[in-house]
Write a protein that holds these residues in place. Structure first.
Motif, PDB file in Angstrom:
ATOM      1  N   THR A  26       0.898  -1.177   0.053  1.00 12.99           N
ATOM      2  CA  THR A  26      -0.051   0.093   0.003  1.00 12.99           C
ATOM      3  C   THR A  26       0.703   1.042  -0.024  1.00 12.99           C
ATOM      4  OG1 THR A  26      -1.904  -1.249   1.114  1.00 12.99           O
ATOM      5  CG2 THR A  26      -1.904   1.369   1.335  1.00 12.99           C
ATOM      6  N   TYR A  27       0.592   2.150  -0.853  1.00 13.01           N
ATOM      7  CA  TYR A  27       1.383   3.245  -1.152  1.00 13.01           C
ATOM      8  C   TYR A  27       0.543   4.711  -0.270  1.00 13.01           C
ATOM      9  CZ  TYR A  27       4.765   0.605  -3.549  1.00 13.01           C
ATOM     10  OH  TYR A  27       5.598  -0.132  -3.732  1.00 13.01           O
ATOM     11  N   LEU A  28       1.013   5.184   0.499  1.00 13.33           N
ATOM     12  CA  LEU A  28       0.627   6.472   1.263  1.00 13.33           C
ATOM     13  C   LEU A  28       1.118   7.501   0.696  1.00 13.33           C
ATOM     14  CD1 LEU A  28       0.551   4.769   4.780  1.00 13.33           C
ATOM     15  CD2 LEU A  28      -1.583   5.090   3.454  1.00 13.33           C
ATOM     16  N   CYS A  29       0.288   8.593   0.440  1.00  8.41           N
ATOM     17  CA  CYS A  29       0.676  10.224   0.094  1.00  8.41           C
ATOM     18  C   CYS A  29       0.398  10.981   1.391  1.00  8.41           C
ATOM     19  CB  CYS A  29      -0.201  10.448  -0.880  1.00  8.41           C
ATOM     20  SG  CYS A  29      -0.281  12.206  -1.334  1.00  8.41           S
ATOM     21  N   ALA A  30       1.472  11.864   1.701  1.00  9.59           N
ATOM     22  CA  ALA A  30       1.219  12.590   3.020  1.00  9.59           C
ATOM     23  C   ALA A  30       1.618  13.936   2.648  1.00  9.59           C
ATOM     24  CB  ALA A  30       1.657  11.898   4.165  1.00  9.59           C
ATOM     25  N   LEU A  31       1.097  14.970   3.329  1.00  9.47           N
ATOM     26  CA  LEU A  31       1.614  16.389   3.135  1.00  9.47           C
ATOM     27  C   LEU A  31       1.432  17.226   4.429  1.00  9.47           C
ATOM     28  CD1 LEU A  31      -1.117  18.456   2.745  1.00  9.47           C
ATOM     29  CD2 LEU A  31      -1.349  17.314   0.488  1.00  9.47           C
ATOM     30  N   ASP A  32       2.185  18.179   4.376  1.00  8.23           N
ATOM     31  CA  ASP A  32       2.164  19.023   5.504  1.00  8.23           C
ATOM     32  C   ASP A  32       1.405  20.354   5.117  1.00  8.23           C
ATOM     33  OD1 ASP A  32       4.866  20.619   7.376  1.00  8.23           O
ATOM     34  OD2 ASP A  32       2.734  20.683   7.594  1.00  8.23           O
ATOM     35  N   PRO A  33       0.264  20.547   5.677  1.00  8.90           N
ATOM     36  CA  PRO A  33      -0.562  21.622   5.334  1.00  8.90           C
ATOM     37  C   PRO A  33      -0.209  23.090   5.898  1.00  8.90           C
ATOM     38  CG  PRO A  33      -1.845  20.395   6.809  1.00  8.90           C
ATOM     39  CD  PRO A  33      -0.329  19.659   6.458  1.00  8.90           C
ATOM     40  N   GLY A  34       0.416  22.964   7.203  1.00  6.82           N
ATOM     41  CA  GLY A  34       0.689  24.103   7.674  1.00  6.82           C
ATOM     42  C   GLY A  34       2.140  24.540   7.998  1.00  6.82           C
ATOM     43  N   GLY A  35       2.945  23.783   7.340  1.00  7.81           N
ATOM     44  CA  GLY A  35       4.334  23.707   7.381  1.00  7.81           C
ATOM     45  C   GLY A  35       5.139  23.859   8.752  1.00  7.81           C
ATOM     46  N   ASN A  36       4.203  23.144   9.658  1.00  8.63           N
ATOM     47  CA  ASN A  36       4.821  22.744  11.141  1.00  8.63           C
ATOM     48  C   ASN A  36       5.182  21.444  11.321  1.00  8.63           C
ATOM     49  OD1 ASN A  36       2.147  21.466  10.903  1.00  8.63           O
ATOM     50  ND2 ASN A  36       1.296  22.292  12.775  1.00  8.63           N
ATOM     51  N   TYR A  37       5.462  20.609  10.122  1.00  8.89           N
ATOM     52  CA  TYR A  37       6.105  19.278  10.371  1.00  8.89           C
ATOM     53  C   TYR A  37       4.992  18.291  10.604  1.00  8.89           C
ATOM     54  CZ  TYR A  37      10.348  22.088   9.718  1.00  8.89           C
ATOM     55  OH  TYR A  37      10.982  22.835   9.352  1.00  8.89           O
ATOM     56  N   GLN A  38       3.734  18.623  10.676  1.00 11.33           N
ATOM     57  CA  GLN A  38       2.642  17.761  11.073  1.00 11.33           C
ATOM     58  C   GLN A  38       2.025  17.187   9.789  1.00 11.33           C
ATOM     59  OE1 GLN A  38       1.809  15.415  13.048  1.00 11.33           O
ATOM     60  NE2 GLN A  38       1.473  17.194  14.729  1.00 11.33           N
ATOM     61  N   LEU A  39       2.213  15.974   9.390  1.00 16.22           N
ATOM     62  CA  LEU A  39       1.621  15.481   8.135  1.00 16.22           C
ATOM     63  C   LEU A  39       0.076  14.969   8.326  1.00 16.22           C
ATOM     64  CD1 LEU A  39       4.406  13.044   6.965  1.00 16.22           C
ATOM     65  CD2 LEU A  39       3.931  15.354   6.375  1.00 16.22           C
ATOM     66  N   ILE A  40      -0.603  15.271   7.374  1.00 19.89           N
ATOM     67  CA  ILE A  40      -1.774  14.640   7.015  1.00 19.89           C
ATOM     68  C   ILE A  40      -1.756  13.527   6.178  1.00 19.89           C
ATOM     69  CG2 ILE A  40      -3.022  16.411   7.846  1.00 19.89           C
ATOM     70  CD1 ILE A  40      -4.137  17.053   5.157  1.00 19.89           C
ATOM     71  N   TRP A  41      -2.614  12.302   5.848  1.00 19.99           N
ATOM     72  CA  TRP A  41      -2.252  11.348   5.193  1.00 19.99           C
ATOM     73  C   TRP A  41      -3.433  10.832   4.404  1.00 19.99           C
ATOM     74  CZ3 TRP A  41       2.459   8.356   5.677  1.00 19.99           C
ATOM     75  CH2 TRP A  41       3.139   8.865   6.821  1.00 19.99           C
ATOM     76  N   GLY A  42      -3.057  10.473   3.249  1.00 16.45           N
ATOM     77  CA  GLY A  42      -4.267   9.749   2.513  1.00 16.45           C
ATOM     78  C   GLY A  42      -4.513   8.556   3.098  1.00 16.45           C
ATOM     79  N   ALA A  43      -5.566   7.790   2.408  1.00 14.40           N
ATOM     80  CA  ALA A  43      -6.013   6.431   2.852  1.00 14.40           C
ATOM     81  C   ALA A  43      -5.040   5.308   2.276  1.00 14.40           C
ATOM     82  CB  ALA A  43      -7.240   6.256   2.926  1.00 14.40           C
ATOM     83  N   GLY A  44      -4.354   5.658   1.185  1.00 10.62           N
ATOM     84  CA  GLY A  44      -3.375   4.740   0.553  1.00 10.62           C
ATOM     85  C   GLY A  44      -4.193   4.108  -0.513  1.00 10.62           C
ATOM     86  N   THR A  45      -3.326   3.515  -1.505  1.00 10.78           N
ATOM     87  CA  THR A  45      -3.666   2.802  -2.520  1.00 10.78           C
ATOM     88  C   THR A  45      -2.825   1.662  -2.484  1.00 10.78           C
ATOM     89  OG1 THR A  45      -4.176   4.707  -3.831  1.00 10.78           O
ATOM     90  CG2 THR A  45      -3.808   2.594  -5.005  1.00 10.78           C
ATOM     91  N   LYS A  46      -3.799   0.310  -2.629  1.00 14.69           N
ATOM     92  CA  LYS A  46      -2.988  -1.097  -2.640  1.00 14.69           C
ATOM     93  C   LYS A  46      -2.631  -1.148  -4.144  1.00 14.69           C
ATOM     94  CE  LYS A  46      -3.555  -5.715  -0.996  1.00 14.69           C
ATOM     95  NZ  LYS A  46      -4.669  -6.573  -0.232  1.00 14.69           N
ATOM     96  N   LEU A  47      -1.464  -1.418  -4.275  1.00 15.80           N
ATOM     97  CA  LEU A  47      -1.144  -1.711  -5.397  1.00 15.80           C
ATOM     98  C   LEU A  47      -0.544  -3.519  -5.438  1.00 15.80           C
ATOM     99  CD1 LEU A  47       0.469  -1.140  -8.188  1.00 15.80           C
ATOM    100  CD2 LEU A  47       2.548  -0.421  -7.073  1.00 15.80           C
ATOM    101  N   ILE A  48      -1.118  -4.162  -6.388  1.00 16.70           N
ATOM    102  CA  ILE A  48      -0.559  -5.624  -6.868  1.00 16.70           C
ATOM    103  C   ILE A  48       0.016  -5.564  -8.149  1.00 16.70           C
ATOM    104  CG2 ILE A  48      -1.621  -7.641  -6.741  1.00 16.70           C
ATOM    105  CD1 ILE A  48      -4.102  -6.532  -5.138  1.00 16.70           C
ATOM    106  N   ILE A  49       1.273  -6.362  -8.042  1.00 20.81           N
ATOM    107  CA  ILE A  49       1.925  -6.450  -9.177  1.00 20.81           C
ATOM    108  C   ILE A  49       1.705  -8.032  -9.625  1.00 20.81           C
ATOM    109  CG2 ILE A  49       4.181  -6.240 -10.408  1.00 20.81           C
ATOM    110  CD1 ILE A  49       2.787  -3.730  -9.724  1.00 20.81           C
ATOM    111  N   LYS A  50       1.182  -8.436 -10.530  1.00 22.74           N
ATOM    112  CA  LYS A  50       0.943  -9.969 -10.954  1.00 22.74           C
ATOM    113  C   LYS A  50       2.095 -10.236 -11.787  1.00 22.74           C
ATOM    114  CE  LYS A  50      -2.824  -8.596 -12.689  1.00 22.74           C
ATOM    115  NZ  LYS A  50      -4.150  -8.605 -13.506  1.00 22.74           N
ATOM    116  N   PRO A  51       2.738 -11.498 -11.368  1.00 28.88           N
ATOM    117  CA  PRO A  51       3.746 -12.065 -12.067  1.00 28.88           C
ATOM    118  C   PRO A  51       3.392 -12.469 -13.405  1.00 28.88           C
ATOM    119  CG  PRO A  51       3.437 -13.296 -10.213  1.00 28.88           C
ATOM    120  CD  PRO A  51       2.251 -12.269 -10.367  1.00 28.88           C
TER     121      PRO A  51
END
Lengths: 113, 112
Positions: free
Chosen positions: B87-112
């Protein structure tokens, strides 16, 4: 390289009991964060400390408290545990002056029965 | 308040192809945006950080773009491998105070 150390890895408690989670951040990291993550959910921020002082507070219940000690390790204290407190609890540390992201520990899986 | 949206549906990609994950945010653009990888039962692992004045950032097979006009970041994995499944999560710091808010993530499945 040293990582963020959390203990215990797993914890089973009964309702209304108390739990204490410990976190040892990476040396020279000045900020510690606590997160709660339920199954399939994004990490929910609980509380953070900067240079041993509480800096930000998120969705931390009043039943929970945390502190950071002089050796920079941090503890999350959880009282009157409820079934809904069952989750993965992560500690992360970072250096504010360098935007290299957070380093997370392996987490503590708390199960309240 | 600032929100992050990531595709909640799992992304299935054939091994060897390029996987592209999307992170959209509302409101104002953050000073920087981060991407993390999380495996089941493990803590997120920091992958890349991209600043608002950077259009693109690369690290080995990973590439991140940041479009402040579209309020979007794209995360690419080229020559994908089954070991990239996570699962890959995106996060950003909206206030510039080093406090991240997070996305719920996307599950990536790589099939052989």
């Amino acid at each position: 390289a040293a990582g963020v150390i959390q203990s215990p890895r797993h914890l089973i408690k009964e309702k209304r009991e108390t739990a204490t989670l410990k976190c040892y951040p990476i040396p020279r990291h000045d900020t510690v964060y606590w997160y709660q993550q339920g199954p399939g959910q994004d990490p929910q921020f609980l509380i953070s400390f900067y240079e041993k002082m509480q800096s930000d507070k998120g969705s931390i219940p009043d039943r929970f408290s945390a502190q950071q000690f002089s050796d920079y390790h941090s503890e999350l204290n959880m009282s009157s545990l409820e079934l809904g407190d069952s989750a993965l609890y992560f500690c992360a540390s970072s250096r504010r002056s360098i935007n290299y992201g957070y380093t997370f520990g392996s987490g503590t899986r708390l199960t309240v029965v | 308040s600032q929100k992050i949206e990531q595709n909640s549906e799992a992304l299935n990609i054939q091994e060897g192809k390029t996987a592209t994950l999307t992170c959209n945010y509302t409101n104002y653009s953050p000073a920087y945006l981060q991407w993390y990888r999380q495996d089941p039962g493990r803590g997120p692992v920091f992958l890349l950080l991209i600043r608002e004045n950077e259009k693109e950032k690369r690290k080995e097979r990973l590439k991140v773009t940041f479009d402040t006009t579209l309020k979007q970041s794209l995360f690419h994995i080229t020559a994908s491998q089954p070991a990239d499944s996570a699962t890959y999560l995106c996060a950003l710091d909206p206030g510039g105070n080093y406090q991240l808010i997070w996305g719920a993530g996307t599950k990536l499945i790589i099939k052989p």
